[in-house]
Design a protein around this motif. Structure first.
Motif, short mmCIF file in Angstrom:
data_model
loop_
_atom_site.label_atom_id
_atom_site.label_comp_id
_atom_site.label_asym_id
_atom_site.label_seq_id
_atom_site.Cartn_x
_atom_site.Cartn_y
_atom_site.Cartn_z
N SER A 435 112.03 -25.53 -6.69
CA SER A 435 112.22 -26.62 -7.65
C SER A 435 110.90 -27.34 -7.87
CB SER A 435 113.27 -27.61 -7.16
OG SER A 435 112.78 -28.32 -6.03
N SER A 437 108.36 -29.87 -10.97
CA SER A 437 107.97 -30.08 -12.36
C SER A 437 106.59 -30.73 -12.38
CB SER A 437 108.99 -31.00 -13.05
OG SER A 437 108.47 -31.56 -14.24
N SER A 438 105.86 -30.52 -13.47
CA SER A 438 104.56 -31.17 -13.62
C SER A 438 104.70 -32.69 -13.67
CB SER A 438 103.87 -30.67 -14.89
OG SER A 438 104.67 -30.95 -16.04
N GLU A 479 113.06 -32.03 -12.28
CA GLU A 479 113.50 -31.02 -13.25
C GLU A 479 114.62 -31.56 -14.14
OE1 GLU A 479 114.70 -27.26 -11.78
OE2 GLU A 479 112.84 -26.88 -10.70
N THR A 482 113.32 -34.14 -16.75
CA THR A 482 112.61 -33.56 -17.89
C THR A 482 113.56 -32.74 -18.76
OG1 THR A 482 111.89 -31.74 -16.45
CG2 THR A 482 110.35 -33.54 -16.78
N ASP A 488 106.87 -35.58 -19.13
CA ASP A 488 106.08 -35.52 -17.90
C ASP A 488 104.86 -36.44 -17.96
OD1 ASP A 488 104.72 -34.02 -19.74
OD2 ASP A 488 104.63 -32.19 -18.54
#
Length: 512
Positions: A435, A437-438, A479, A482, A488
């Motif tokens: 998992s 995210s940026s 995640e 977003t 982000d």
């Protein structure tokens, strides 16, 4: 899902073929058929596949893929980047079978230039597999460059040609795939940057390697996914009370950094801890308490210049706690060094150290080595560099090796943060969180993780499972945010905390 080196994958194949007796041709058929089925599902709009094959097993997989796609109604053609008499074993068998089906093939070492319209076409890279090292040679170098120039989708089989499977430097040129169909198990580079960029979307397919083959392979590396978290996240019973869900102490913050303890405390509470005591300097207490209503507090006296006073003799309440976390926003002062030493030597409960709590560990290695209770470190690459004497670039180049060596040497858990965070146990087992995210590349994200780790490790059946769950849920919350439209760019650690209930609810929904 297991994660392997190229050597481990070769050992797995060798045992399956030579000891169990599964023929190489059958294993290759399984691989190519599974890959073809996956490609067919991904590209339902396509009707033509142009396959670039090498002379080895990866090329053999390409011939199987071509034959199976043809059976599914595709137009296929294979460019064999070698002389026909260079093939042997399973690759030769499946090349002959492909040709016996009357399917088109062009062989030779020249650079092919397929004359196909780009609409409805996909290109399949089955040139070189996981055992290749170093710079590409011709005709693979020029073919890789050509594939990188086309507008049609490019799918790699097992690994993009040119990308090393292990912790090695990328060559000058490698295939930049849109999708990679990984066969049986991903290799290390699947989770290392910049190599990860070359894989594109990753689809992993089973090729029928028997379980006994995996059992004989002495490797301790796997992904940690939603299903793993679901199995180890305990159920809350009707008769449970707050004391059953963990009592934790969080020591964090300074007069000019009240945000760190507030973020860590709220993340800890949202992650299910039963009781939390937050210890902050007196000057930060009002600011933190106004944002964290559910915690109790243990304020720390300060000197006139804003430094925490006399941590050597402060009677911290850790004797009544199940776990403690420290470091977020403490500052790199002598007081922090004193506190870190005391935590290492006096606490007999699981201890999480992050941020400034990691800073003085190179001077406290004897205390770390002599500690008997669980120690969990959560460094980013820069902090890991200070712990090991390496640069962040060197850390990122060998994330698996560096974290495993350090965890084994000092008998601690290492959570090496970054894309695909790696969790390593004192015994050297490694888990990669899938998992993330940026959006997590923000100040405060690490403070949130500290709080989540403290809460989760006190609730899971083992510290190991709790730490893995914390990392996965931390990434899953980002995640989900977003996916629901959060940018982000503007995402903050406070937003992350708001999504923790949704992330945990999703994990609970995965229980079987």
């Amino acid at each position: 899902m297991q994660i392997v080196t190229s050597k481990e994958m070769q050992q797995l194949d060798q045992y399956t073929i030579e000891t169990i007796g599964m023929k190489e041709e059958l294993l290759m058929e399984n691989a190519g058929r599974a890959a073809a089925d996956e490609i067919h599902k991904m590209h339902s709009e396509a009707h033509t596949a142009v396959i670039f094959a090498g002379k080895g097993n990866n090329g053999g997989d390409g011939f199987v893929i071509g034959r199976n796609l043809s059976s599914l109604g595709w137009n296929v053609s294979v460019y064999l980047l070698a002389a026909e008499d260079a093939l042997s074993g399973g690759a030769l068998y499946h090349k002959n079978l492909y040709c016996a089906c009357g399917l088109p093939m062009t062989a030779g070492t020249g650079i092919p230039e397929p004359d196909s319209p780009e609409e409805g076409v996909i290109y399949i890279d089955a040139m070189l597999g996981t055992g290749i090292h170093g710079e590409l040679k011709e005709p693979f170098y020029s073919t890789a460059r050509w594939l990188n120039s086309v507008k049609a989708p490019v799918t790699a089989v097992d690994i993009p040609t040119g990308v090393p499977a292990n912790e090695e430097e990328l060559p000058e040129t490698a295939v930049m795939a849109d999708t990679t169909v990984v066969l049986e198990a991903p290799t290390l580079s699947t989770y290392l940057y910049p190599a990860r960029h070359y894989y594109g979307e990753i689809r992993t397919v089973s090729i029928g390697v028997p379980r006994i083959s995996w059992e004989t392979l002495n490797q301790k590396r796997q992904t940690w996914e939603a299903g793993d978290a679901a199995k180890s996240l305990p159920e809350r019973t009707q008769e449970s009370h707050k004391g059953d869900n963990g009592k934790g102490l969080l020591i964090a913050g300074a007069y000019n950094m009240p945000g760190a303890p507030a973020i860590a405390s709220n993340a800890c509470l949202r992650s299910g801890i039963g009781l939390l005591t937050t210890s902050v300097p007196e000057s930060a207490l009002t600011a933190v308490a106004s944002h964290v209503l559910e915690a109790t507090y243990f304020p720390l006296a300060e000197t006139k210049n804003g430094q925490v006073a006399d941590l050597q003799h402060t009677p911290f309440p850790w004797a009544s706690m199940d776990g403690v976390a420290a470091g977020s926003g403490l500052g790199r002062t002598d007081s922090t060094k004193v506190l870190t030493r005391r935590l290492l030597t006096e606490t007999q409960i699981p201890l999480v150290l992050d941020a400034d709590g990691l800073y003085f560990l190179p001077e406290l290695e004897e205390e770390m080595t002599n500690r008997e209770s669980p120690l969990i470190l959560t460094p980013h690459p820069g902090e890991m560099g200070r712990l090991t004497g390496l640069s962040p670039k060197e850390i990122n180049a060998e994330r698996f090796t560096v974290s495993r060596n350090y965890a084994r040497e000092f008998g601690c858990y290492v959570v090496l943060k970054g894309p695909n965070t790696i969790i390593t146990t004192p015994e050297g087992r490694q888990y990669v969180s899938t998992s993330g995210s940026s959006a997590l590349a923000k100040g405060g994200s690490g403070d949130a993780l500290t709080g989540i780790v403290l809460a989760m490790m006190l609730q899971a059946p083992t510290v190991e499972q709790g730490v893995c769950n914390a990392v996965y849920i931390h990434g899953l919350a980002a995640e989900m945010a977003t996916a629901e439209g959060a940018s982000d760019y503007s995402f903050t650690a406070s937003n992350l905390i708001d999504y923790l209930p949704k992330a945990i609810a999703f994990i609970q929904s995965q229980k079987k």
